[in-house]
Write an enzyme that holds these catalytic residues in place. Structure first.
Site, PDB file in Angstrom:
ATOM      1  N   ARG A 218       0.822  -1.210   0.000  1.00 44.48           N
ATOM      2  CA  ARG A 218       0.000   0.000   0.000  1.00 44.48           C
ATOM      3  C   ARG A 218       0.856   1.260   0.000  1.00 44.48           C
ATOM      4  NH1 ARG A 218      -2.387  -4.098   2.554  1.00 44.48           N
ATOM      5  NH2 ARG A 218      -4.654  -4.301   2.399  1.00 44.48           N
TER       6      ARG A 218
ATOM      7  N   HIS B  22      -0.675  -2.274  -4.588  1.00 43.13           N
ATOM      8  CA  HIS B  22      -0.079  -3.142  -5.608  1.00 43.13           C
ATOM      9  C   HIS B  22       0.051  -2.473  -6.977  1.00 43.13           C
ATOM     10  CE1 HIS B  22       0.242  -6.226  -2.742  1.00 43.13           C
ATOM     11  NE2 HIS B  22      -0.888  -6.887  -2.934  1.00 43.13           N
TER      12      HIS B  22
ATOM     13  N   HIS C 203       3.674 -12.425  -6.022  1.00 45.30           N
ATOM     14  CA  HIS C 203       2.574 -12.622  -5.065  1.00 45.30           C
ATOM     15  C   HIS C 203       2.071 -14.063  -5.058  1.00 45.30           C
ATOM     16  CE1 HIS C 203      -0.849 -11.351  -2.621  1.00 45.30           C
ATOM     17  NE2 HIS C 203      -0.312 -10.152  -2.551  1.00 45.30           N
TER      18      HIS C 203
ATOM     19  N   ASP D 166      -0.781 -10.129   8.109  1.00 43.10           N
ATOM     20  CA  ASP D 166      -0.799  -9.362   6.854  1.00 43.10           C
ATOM     21  C   ASP D 166       0.106  -8.152   7.090  1.00 43.10           C
ATOM     22  OD1 ASP D 166      -1.278  -8.273   4.423  1.00 43.10           O
ATOM     23  OD2 ASP D 166      -3.393  -7.816   4.746  1.00 43.10           O
TER      24      ASP D 166
ATOM     25  N   GLU E   7       5.936 -12.150   0.270  1.00 43.98           N
ATOM     26  CA  GLU E   7       6.235 -11.078  -0.668  1.00 43.98           C
ATOM     27  C   GLU E   7       7.496 -10.346  -0.226  1.00 43.98           C
ATOM     28  OE1 GLU E   7       2.392  -8.810  -0.875  1.00 43.98           O
ATOM     29  OE2 GLU E   7       1.737 -10.531   0.285  1.00 43.98           O
TER      30      GLU E   7
END
Ligand code: BGC
Length: 350
Positions: free
Chosen positions: A80, A105, A179, A251, A312
């Site tokens: 982000r 992204h 990803h 996350d 990632e």
């Protein structure tokens, strides 16, 4: 070594092609020229059964919209950008907001949705594919014409390497990743909560309620984010913790320690599959599929929460007030150069 091509017509005026790269043992990947999407990483288990260890949509057409970014190259900036804005050389850059109040992204038409040119190469020890894309000045709000070269390489040691290179004709921002959602049980037989995870990191990048960095680093010791001694992903994932509450699971970005080449290890004991990750990227975002989409998987069912983990490797994402922007600046004419190696082996052989 082998290279194969299959043509799939799913998009008007552009052919979507699936490529296969394999070593002599059958280990390898399948990927699309669309978003460089890795649809399959085919890895033997302890009995020699070769299965796919990444989530794959059943209908390849789903990759045209790819709602959860399965297997894709993400760019120009992964993760982000707080409120879709930051500063570069005192100039304010603004981006479309496609992740709530943030840009995510690389924007709604990021690299995940672009057709890459693909050239395949083969020699005695490895087989590789060069994926290139030319991103025009201003694309998705980013300054500079950016030449992007990504190389997928498979070798005889069951290693899959991704090399990321980029050059711009203006100062700009670049933060590329892949990803893929990993699940070493093979063909999504079970979720990832019983996989063991090691992460070579002492610090978590704290997020605010909008899921962007506050600028603080949190020491992981005695928190659910400590994976310095391998533990089951499911052990602490539902603990009452303010950071876990933000993502409803993992996350988050971790800062990777400089010491030690091995940055991450994922182990699935029953199949014996082990994946070691080596990288020169500064951080890794781990996302435990807390909000799966409803598209059917190749294994014939819809994904469930925590069916897989996206790993990632990337720069720390950009927070408010230019927090961490410096990590993603690529100066005019300089080369952006990163790599991540995923090395597969069998547990008992170690
Ligand atoms: C992000 C998640 C997001 C997912 C799919 C991950 O990289 O961290 O918040 O839901 O990508 O877009």
């Amino acid at each position: 070594m082998c290279i194969e091509k299959v043509f799939i017509n799913m998009r008007e005026n552009s052919e979507i092609i699936s490529f296969s790269l394999r070593n002599s043992k059958g280990f390898g990947i399948d990927f699309l020229n669309l978003g460089g999407v890795i649809t399959d990483i085919l890895v033997p288990d302890k009995k020699g059964n070769i299965e796919n260890v990444v989530l794959k949509y059943e209908d390849l057409e789903t990759y045209v919209t790819n709602p959860s970014y399965y297997g894709a190259i993400v760019g120009r900036t992964a993760g982000r950008i707080a409120n879709g804005t930051t500063k570069l050389n005192d100039e304010v850059l603004t981006f479309n907001k496609n992740y709530g109040v943030n840009q995510g992204h690389g924007g709604p038409n990021g690299f995940t949705f672009k057709i890459f040119n693909v050239e395949v190469h083969e020699n005695e020890n490895e087989v590789s594919a060069l994926l290139s894309y030319f991103s025009k000045d201003g694309e998705e709000g980013y300054p500079g014409n950016l030449k992007v070269n990504i190389i997928y390489t498979i070798n005889e040691n069951n290693e899959f390497k991704i090399t990321y290179k980029a050059v711009s004709d203006k100062d700009t921002l670049v933060n590329l990743t892949n990803h893929s959602y990993f699940n070493l049980s093979g063909n999504c037989k079970e979720d990832i909560l019983n996989h063991y995870l090691y992460v070579n990191s002492d610090f978590l990048i704290e997020l605010n309620n909008n899921q962007v960095p506050t600028g603080r680093l949190l020491y992981v010791e005695n928190t659910p984010f400590d994976f310095n001694i391998a533990k089951k992903i499911g052990r602490d994932i539902d603990r009452d913790d303010p950071q876990l509450a933000i993502g409803q699971g993992y996350d988050h970005p971790w800062m990777l320690n400089n010491e030690g080449d091995l940055k991450l290890r994922l182990v699935h004991k029953e199949s014996g599959r082990v994946m070691d990750v080596y990288t020169n990227q500064k951080s890794v975002v781990l996302y435990t599929l807390n909000f799966p989409d409803d598209k059917v998987l190749d294994c014939g069912r819809k994904p469930n929460r925590r069916d897989a983990i996206a790993i990632e490797t990337q720069n720390p994402p950009i927070g408010e007030d230019n927090i961490f922007t410096k990590y993603s600046i690529l100066r005019k004419g300089e080369e952006y150069s990163k790599e991540t190696i995923y090395k597969f082996s069998i547990l008992n052989e170690k």
